[in-house]
Write a protein that holds these residues in place. Structure first.
Motif, PDB file in Angstrom:
ATOM      1  N   THR A 189       0.847  -1.192   0.000  1.00 21.20           N
ATOM      2  CA  THR A 189       0.000   0.000   0.000  1.00 21.20           C
ATOM      3  C   THR A 189       0.884   1.244   0.000  1.00 21.20           C
ATOM      4  OG1 THR A 189      -0.063   0.125   2.425  1.00 21.20           O
ATOM      5  CG2 THR A 189      -1.776  -1.186   1.332  1.00 21.20           C
TER       6      THR A 189
ATOM      7  N   SER B 289      -1.515   6.369   2.639  1.00 20.84           N
ATOM      8  CA  SER B 289      -2.934   6.010   2.638  1.00 20.84           C
ATOM      9  C   SER B 289      -3.388   5.660   4.049  1.00 20.84           C
ATOM     10  CB  SER B 289      -3.173   4.808   1.711  1.00 20.84           C
ATOM     11  OG  SER B 289      -2.673   3.620   2.306  1.00 20.84           O
ATOM     12  N   ASP B 290      -4.699   5.518   4.222  1.00 24.87           N
ATOM     13  CA  ASP B 290      -5.255   5.153   5.526  1.00 24.87           C
ATOM     14  C   ASP B 290      -5.628   3.667   5.566  1.00 24.87           C
ATOM     15  OD1 ASP B 290      -7.363   5.143   3.798  1.00 24.87           O
ATOM     16  OD2 ASP B 290      -8.658   6.470   4.984  1.00 24.87           O
ATOM     17  N   ILE B 291      -5.072   2.889   4.658  1.00 22.28           N
ATOM     18  CA  ILE B 291      -5.375   1.456   4.583  1.00 22.28           C
ATOM     19  C   ILE B 291      -4.580   0.707   5.660  1.00 22.28           C
ATOM     20  CG2 ILE B 291      -5.283  -0.616   3.138  1.00 22.28           C
ATOM     21  CD1 ILE B 291      -5.424   1.298   0.695  1.00 22.28           C
ATOM     22  N   SER B 292      -5.291  -0.029   6.483  1.00 23.18           N
ATOM     23  CA  SER B 292      -4.626  -0.777   7.557  1.00 23.18           C
ATOM     24  C   SER B 292      -5.069  -2.233   7.621  1.00 23.18           C
ATOM     25  CB  SER B 292      -4.917  -0.108   8.913  1.00 23.18           C
ATOM     26  OG  SER B 292      -6.324  -0.061   9.145  1.00 23.18           O
ATOM     27  N   SER B 293      -6.060  -2.604   6.796  1.00 25.51           N
ATOM     28  CA  SER B 293      -6.575  -3.965   6.807  1.00 25.51           C
ATOM     29  C   SER B 293      -6.783  -4.458   5.379  1.00 25.51           C
ATOM     30  CB  SER B 293      -7.903  -4.031   7.565  1.00 25.51           C
ATOM     31  OG  SER B 293      -8.552  -5.269   7.347  1.00 25.51           O
TER      32      SER B 293
ATOM     33  N   LYS C 171      -9.116  -6.146   4.355  1.00 24.83           N
ATOM     34  CA  LYS C 171     -10.542  -6.051   4.039  1.00 24.83           C
ATOM     35  C   LYS C 171     -10.887  -4.756   3.318  1.00 24.83           C
ATOM     36  CE  LYS C 171     -12.017  -8.986   7.905  1.00 24.83           C
ATOM     37  NZ  LYS C 171     -12.794  -9.056   9.172  1.00 24.83           N
ATOM     38  N   GLN C 172     -10.035  -3.744   3.478  1.00 26.16           N
ATOM     39  CA  GLN C 172     -10.277  -2.463   2.824  1.00 26.16           C
ATOM     40  C   GLN C 172     -10.051  -2.527   1.306  1.00 26.16           C
ATOM     41  OE1 GLN C 172      -7.870  -0.408   6.203  1.00 26.16           O
ATOM     42  NE2 GLN C 172      -8.992   1.249   5.178  1.00 26.16           N
ATOM     43  N   LEU C 173      -9.484  -3.652   0.859  1.00 35.35           N
ATOM     44  CA  LEU C 173      -9.301  -3.838  -0.582  1.00 35.35           C
ATOM     45  C   LEU C 173     -10.622  -4.130  -1.275  1.00 35.35           C
ATOM     46  CD1 LEU C 173      -7.529  -4.228  -3.101  1.00 35.35           C
ATOM     47  CD2 LEU C 173      -7.058  -6.556  -2.336  1.00 35.35           C
ATOM     48  N   ASN C 174     -11.621  -4.574  -0.538  1.00 41.04           N
ATOM     49  CA  ASN C 174     -12.904  -4.962  -1.114  1.00 41.04           C
ATOM     50  C   ASN C 174     -13.477  -3.850  -1.999  1.00 41.04           C
ATOM     51  OD1 ASN C 174     -14.758  -7.244  -1.047  1.00 41.04           O
ATOM     52  ND2 ASN C 174     -16.262  -5.787  -0.246  1.00 41.04           N
TER      53      ASN C 174
ATOM     54  N   LYS D  49     -11.977  -2.324  -4.401  1.00 32.69           N
ATOM     55  CA  LYS D  49     -10.967  -1.378  -4.898  1.00 32.69           C
ATOM     56  C   LYS D  49     -10.086  -2.019  -5.970  1.00 32.69           C
ATOM     57  CE  LYS D  49     -10.636   1.734  -0.940  1.00 32.69           C
ATOM     58  NZ  LYS D  49      -9.703   2.484  -0.061  1.00 32.69           N
TER      59      LYS D  49
ATOM     60  N   ASP E 241      -4.827   5.434  -3.503  1.00 32.48           N
ATOM     61  CA  ASP E 241      -6.053   4.643  -3.537  1.00 32.48           C
ATOM     62  C   ASP E 241      -5.797   3.200  -3.985  1.00 32.48           C
ATOM     63  OD1 ASP E 241      -7.685   6.712  -2.694  1.00 32.48           O
ATOM     64  OD2 ASP E 241      -8.001   7.459  -4.738  1.00 32.48           O
TER      65      ASP E 241
END
Length: 305
Positions: free
Chosen positions: A147, A151-155, A157-160, A162, A209
């Motif tokens: 990542t 970004s604010d991506i930490s899991s 599951k946030q890829l769902n 995207k 993103d």
């Protein structure tokens, strides 16, 4: 008077004939010299386009590296090592570099390449045509998802829903392993294939993103500035890394000789730098049954395109 005139005419005719003959011979020599020059020039071109022995008796073999990086980088990274191997094996390796991983796969399936550095699942796919002869001793290959550090991506599951940048559908760890993991987790995403691992990492670094699939070995070969902009969000289980493989139709004696030379060079400290940029840092003998056969049971064929 007529007799003198006749003598003059005959004399001129003889002189003109001699000039013509001399000119003809001169032209013949020039043509021969040009032909010899062209042969030397062409021979130099052939030798210049392959790495290894310059001997007239050297075998010309095609070789291709899976295009994880740009063709220019692959050329500069592998050329010195291939040159040393080729000199000792009396082979000149013609680098037949493919533009994309799918085109590389097609060449393997056709058996049009003599030697190839391929990903582990490629070896499974073309095992009837190629045998692995060398792999790296210590580096296990893992798939990673990266990542953008901003970004604010930490899991995961946030890829769902995207976009996930991937080098190619059948890139073993970067694509097959990561897609299989995401499938088990019921995470859907939009794949975007960008040809090389380099493009994946740079794409994620430019756009916060995006996430991207890569492998530990290619990530570690990137420069510090690029890696400082990325985080590894997820890493798969490790497997034996990419093999250097030979087409099975090649003479067995030649294949064994190339394998032996790889291992001999690795024992010479003054040549250790040749392995710094290739992905076989510590070469050891590869064995399909021991190293790669188990990949057939991972269920990855579901994701092969």
């Amino acid at each position: 008077m007529e007799e003198n005139l006749l003598k003059i005419v005959v004399k001129k005719t003889i002189i003109l004939s001699l000039i013509f003959l001399a000119g003809g011979c001169g032209q013949q020599i020039t043509t021969q010299q040009e032909t010899e020059f062209d042969l030397k020039k062409n021979q130099g071109t052939v030798i210049g386009n392959c790495a290894g022995s310059n001997s007239a008796k050297a075998k010309l073999r095609t070789l291709s590296i899976v295009p994880q990086f740009s063709a220019s980088r692959i050329h500069s990274d592998y050329w010195p090592l291939l040159t040393e191997i080729g000199k000792r094996a009396n082979i000149c390796f013609k680098l037949d570099q493919q533009q994309s991983i799918p085109s590389f796969e097609r060449a393997l399936k056709e058996g049009s390449i003599d030697y190839a550095f391929m990903n582990p699942y490629h070896q499974v796919m073309v095992n009837t045509k190629y045998q692995p002869i060398i792999r790296d001793k210590k580096r296990l290959l893992t798939g990673i998802i990266v990542t953008n550090r901003q970004s604010d991506i930490s899991s995961i599951k946030q890829l769902n829903g995207k976009t996930l940048l991937l080098p190619a559908p059948n890139a073993f760890a970067a694509s097959l392993l990561t897609r299989a993991y995401l499938d088990k987790k019921n995470i859907s995403f939009k794949p975007k294939y960008v040809k090389t691992h380099q493009n994946v990492y740079r794409g994620v670094a430019r756009n916060s993103d995006f996430m991207g699939g890569g492998v530990n070995n290619t990530f570690n070969r990137e420069n510090n500035e690029l890696r400082s902009n990325l985080d590894i969000l997820f890493e798969t289980q490790g497997y034996p890394a990419h093999p250097f493989s030979a087409r099975r139709e090649l003479p067995l004696k030649e294949i064994q000789n190339v394998q032996t030379i790889w291992l001999e060079i690795a024992k010479e400290p003054e040549l250790s730098s040749l392995f710094d940029k290739v992905q076989i840092k510590i070469p050891i003998e590869a064995n399909y049954a021991k190293d790669y056969a188990r990949l057939q049971h991972l269920g990855l064929e579901k994701f092969v395109q």
